[in-house]
Design an enzyme around this catalytic site. Structure first.
Site, PDB file in Angstrom:
ATOM      1  N   ASP A  22       0.733  -1.047  -0.057  1.00 16.26           N
ATOM      2  CA  ASP A  22       0.022   0.145   0.046  1.00 16.26           C
ATOM      3  C   ASP A  22       0.862   1.269   0.010  1.00 16.26           C
ATOM      4  OD1 ASP A  22      -1.461  -2.188   0.794  1.00 16.26           O
ATOM      5  OD2 ASP A  22      -2.369  -1.202   2.816  1.00 16.26           O
ATOM      6  N   GLU A 200     -10.491  -2.363   4.434  1.00 16.70           N
ATOM      7  CA  GLU A 200      -9.026  -1.889   4.705  1.00 16.70           C
ATOM      8  C   GLU A 200      -9.004  -0.534   3.989  1.00 16.70           C
ATOM      9  OE1 GLU A 200      -6.660  -5.977   4.833  1.00 16.70           O
ATOM     10  OE2 GLU A 200      -6.729  -5.245   3.070  1.00 16.70           O
TER      11      GLU A 200
END
Ligand code: FRU
Length: 484
Positions: A22, A200
């Protein structure tokens, strides 16, 4: 892994070496865009997760910096965000030099526990000190993560807001703080809309509808995995309002149960920059998918060596009575376009012998009486190989077949993606191609499809009409000018 010798993407951010997932802590500060990211400083697997760091003045070329925040005995440094503490509310900087404050998830394995922790930098984001009072927000649970913090300034007051998730419960949790260290609960959202998998990397921000500042809406972004629209990891967005306490979703439209940020398989954990003006709200996402990210071949720098998506400017537009999120990629310097114009096509024809290794393609095709058309990207001269991007007018959809060349890749990798588009006779697409990826923008950017693609042996661009002849009004290709 011998990174120096593996071919690298030309258009996309990729770390110098090792594992990446990420984007984290995206922040624009003193003329620089900072990109932190989930990395393993020591290896090619998801382990010892820490924050890597790069910066850029234009979002196109990036300078690599040393690892910013390292894992330690308290846990790995999972995803989070960075804000500029103007006003020195935390007391960690000074009135003249505000601290950059990172809120991240401290993820410990034994016992499995996730809590939000703080680190700060007073040298423009290069070196970071973990706060002595960590963690700053602990619910005693194991799947509480991904804090995205922003400054709320509205009718309810002026304070910091943290957007987080209880991932397995599929809940977004909002907290507030005056000093970035003490947090109190505000409200929760979810489960709602797309609820498969875990939730998420949430983000929440305001945008003007059709550029009209009197028409503000709030956009909540939620990554979920698995359960994405194309399988595995995907991202939905929800449009609504935020009164400083509670996010309230607009009434659900009946035609599509969820709004998807992307219809491909490789756009995940996308979040936006702090520190930019509202009109410049910019998102970067990880271009991979938990379905296979860990299994992509380590010897192939292009696929295993993960990349970020192109940075995308976000806006809201009304389309047929609905508000949609629009994404427009930040462009890279391009060579002059070469174009094919005004040709009618029935059987497959070669439009270009050699597509550039990376660049932008704009497509404008009138389907006339045909059912659709197919573009073959990087096929060989006989039409074999190459990924196939097709438009089907009856079903109003664009499909991308990335199975060609995918032999030897993980079993879950080969796939055909489907993106609904408003449809009609005339189709316009903007396509960004790199050595091992494609990003397709349709309907001005309200429909986006992002996929990794296996490097192809061919170089040809070909097109065919399906169910009749189509008229190519213009197809133009411009290669990227390699930096450095
Ligand atoms: C999303 C994610 C986050 C987590 C991070 C760990 O891809 O699972 O929820 O913080 O990756 O690297």
């Amino acid at each position: 892994m011998t990174d120096a010798h593996t071919p690298r993407p030309l258009l996309h951010f990729t770390p110098e070496r090792n594992w990446m997932n990420d984007p984290n802590g995206l922040v624009f500060y003193r003329g620089k865009y900072h990109l932190y990211y989930q990395c393993n400083p020591d290896g090619t697997m998801h382990d010892h997760i820490s924050w890597g760091h790069a910066s850029s003045t234009d979002l196109v070329s990036w300078e690599h910096h040393p690892v910013a925040i390292r894992d330690d005995e308290a846990g790995e440094i999972f995803s989070g965000s960075v804000v500029i503490d103007h006003g020195n509310t935390s007391g960690l900087g000074s009135a003249d030099t505000p601290a950059l404050v990172a809120l991240y998830t401290q993820a410990s394995r034994n016992p499995s526990r996730q809590a939000q922790a703080l680190a700060y930098s007073i040298d423009d984001g290069l070196t970071w000190t973990k706060y002595a009072g960590n963690p700053v927000l602990d619910r005693g649970t194991g799947e509480f993560r991904d804090p995205k913090v922003f400054r709320y300034d509205g009718p309810a007051g002026s304070y910091w807001v943290m957007v987080t998730v209880e991932a397995v419960d599929r809940q977004v949790l909002l907290y507030r703080s005056d000093d970035l260290t003490r947090w109190t609960f505000l409200s929760s959202f979810g489960p709602d809309r797309a609820v498969d998998g875990v939730w998420e990397c949430p983000d929440l921000f305001p945008l003007a509808v059709d550029g009209d500042p009197s028409e503000m809406r709030w956009v909540l972004i939620i990554s979920l995995s698995p359960g994405g629209v194309a399988g595995g990891s995907g991202t939905q967005y929800v449009i609504g309002s935020f009164d400083g306490v509670t996010f309230t979703a607009d009434a659900e439209a009946t035609d599509e149960p969820a709004d998807w940020l992307d219809f491909g398989r490789d756009c995940y954990a996308g979040v936006t920059f702090d520190g930019l003006d509202r009109e410049e709200r910019t998102l970067i996402a990880w271009m991979s998918n938990w379905d296979y990210a860990r299994e992509l071949p380590a010897g192939d720098g292009l696929l295993r060596h993960a990349m970020m998506t192109l940075p995308r400017r976000l806006s809201l537009v009304s389309r047929a009575g609905r508000i949609r999120l629009r994404q427009q990629p930040v462009s890279a310097p391009l060579e002059r376009e070469s174009a094919v114009e005004a040709v009618s096509v029935d059987e497959r024809v070669t439009l270009m012998e050699r597509l550039p290794e990376a660049g932008r393609m704009t497509v404008r095709v009138d389907t006339r009486d045909a059912a659709g058309f197919a573009l073959h990207l990087r096929c060989d001269p006989s039409g074999d190989g190459g990924v196939v991007l097709a438009y089907d007018r009856g079903d109003r959809r664009v499909t991308l077949d990335r199975r060609p060349g995918a032999d030897g890749l993980p079993e879950s990798f080969p796939s055909v993606e489907v993106m609904p588009v408003p449809g009609g006779r005339l189709v316009e697409l903007v396509i960004w191609l790199d050595r091992a990826s494609i990003e397709i923008f349709a309907d001005g950017g309200t429909r986006v499809l992002t996929d990794l693609i296996a490097p192809q042996a061919g170089t040809v661009l070909a097109i065919e009409g399906r169910g009749g002849a189509v008229h190519v009004e213009r197809i133009a290709v411009a290669g990227v000018i390699a930096s450095g």
